[in-house]
Design an enzyme around this catalytic site. Structure first.
Site, PDB file in Angstrom:
ATOM      1  N   HIS A   1       3.537  10.999  -6.855  1.00 23.66           N
ATOM      2  CA  HIS A   1       2.079  10.853  -7.164  1.00 23.66           C
ATOM      3  C   HIS A   1       1.974   9.395  -7.376  1.00 23.66           C
ATOM      4  O   HIS A   1       2.715   8.477  -7.034  1.00 23.66           O
ATOM      5  CB  HIS A   1       1.651  11.417  -8.561  1.00 23.66           C
ATOM      6  CG  HIS A   1       2.544  10.980  -9.633  1.00 23.66           C
ATOM      7  ND1 HIS A   1       3.939  11.365 -10.071  1.00 23.66           N
ATOM      8  CD2 HIS A   1       2.330   9.744 -10.380  1.00 23.66           C
ATOM      9  CE1 HIS A   1       4.246  10.814 -10.974  1.00 23.66           C
ATOM     10  NE2 HIS A   1       3.537   9.753 -11.553  1.00 23.66           N
TER      11      HIS A   1
ATOM     12  N   GLU B   1      -1.861  10.112 -11.276  1.00 26.38           N
ATOM     13  CA  GLU B   1      -1.627  10.033 -12.547  1.00 26.38           C
ATOM     14  C   GLU B   1      -2.734   9.039 -13.210  1.00 26.38           C
ATOM     15  O   GLU B   1      -2.884   7.872 -12.737  1.00 26.38           O
ATOM     16  CB  GLU B   1      -0.347   9.606 -13.154  1.00 26.38           C
ATOM     17  CG  GLU B   1      -0.061   9.605 -14.411  1.00 26.38           C
ATOM     18  CD  GLU B   1       1.575   9.198 -14.638  1.00 26.38           C
ATOM     19  OE1 GLU B   1       1.838   8.933 -15.706  1.00 26.38           O
ATOM     20  OE2 GLU B   1       2.206   8.866 -13.587  1.00 26.38           O
TER      21      GLU B   1
ATOM     22  N   HIS C   1       0.848  -1.179   0.063  1.00 24.33           N
ATOM     23  CA  HIS C   1      -0.058   0.009  -0.079  1.00 24.33           C
ATOM     24  C   HIS C   1       0.877   1.277   0.223  1.00 24.33           C
ATOM     25  O   HIS C   1       2.154   1.108   0.126  1.00 24.33           O
ATOM     26  CB  HIS C   1      -1.047   0.019   0.954  1.00 24.33           C
ATOM     27  CG  HIS C   1      -0.409   0.238   2.430  1.00 24.33           C
ATOM     28  ND1 HIS C   1      -0.097  -0.773   3.396  1.00 24.33           N
ATOM     29  CD2 HIS C   1       0.226   1.529   3.175  1.00 24.33           C
ATOM     30  CE1 HIS C   1       0.427  -0.187   4.315  1.00 24.33           C
ATOM     31  NE2 HIS C   1       0.600   0.996   4.316  1.00 24.33           N
TER      32      HIS C   1
ATOM     33  N   GLU D   1      -4.051   3.773   1.405  1.00 23.73           N
ATOM     34  CA  GLU D   1      -4.191   3.832   2.946  1.00 23.73           C
ATOM     35  C   GLU D   1      -4.624   5.372   2.991  1.00 23.73           C
ATOM     36  O   GLU D   1      -3.668   6.014   2.768  1.00 23.73           O
ATOM     37  CB  GLU D   1      -3.037   3.315   3.700  1.00 23.73           C
ATOM     38  CG  GLU D   1      -3.215   3.935   5.057  1.00 23.73           C
ATOM     39  CD  GLU D   1      -1.701   3.543   5.914  1.00 23.73           C
ATOM     40  OE1 GLU D   1      -1.540   4.382   6.885  1.00 23.73           O
ATOM     41  OE2 GLU D   1      -1.265   2.278   5.545  1.00 23.73           O
TER      42      GLU D   1
END
Length: 121
Positions: free
Chosen positions: A73, A115, A7, A54
């Site tokens: 990002h 993105e 994550h 998360e």
């Protein structure tokens, strides 16, 4: 020894607003939640991969997070790039487009950039 991605974390000021954004913009849904003393963590997933986003909400935090110069990002690939672009235009969350590369970025309520990539073809 092998590692795999699990994550990534974004800290958010308004958990519900962020969860609503990620569900509408990207179809991410709550997979699990941890309630702690002064914090809530919600893991969102796409229902396809094992990777999760998360969202951490520190209950007493009131000031926006300093995200630097937006040089980091999260990236997601979408099967219908044109439909995604139309949705994100309607939501008003597109913050940057790179037509030469065929990609664009959206910005969440806490100013994190995501993105959006077309399907591989």
């Amino acid at each position: 020894m092998k590692f795999h991605f699990v994550h990534t974390n974004f800290n958010v000021l308004d958990l519900k607003r962020s969860m609503d954004f990620y569900e509408k913009a990207l179809g991410l849904k709550e997979a699990r939640r941890i309630e702690g003393n002064g914090f809530t963590i919600v893991y969102l997933d796409d229902g396809v991969t094992d990777f999760q986003l998360e969202l951490t909400w520190l209950h007493d935090r009131a000031e926006p997070y300093d995200l630097g110069e937006q040089e980091f990002h999260l990236a997601l690939r979408v099967d219908d790039f044109e439909a995604a672009h139309r949705l994100h235009e309607e939501m008003g969350c597109i913050c940057y487009e790179n037509h030469a590369m065929g990609i664009y970025f959206i910005q969440d309520p806490d100013q994190y950039w995501i993105e959006v990539l077309p399907a591989r073809g």
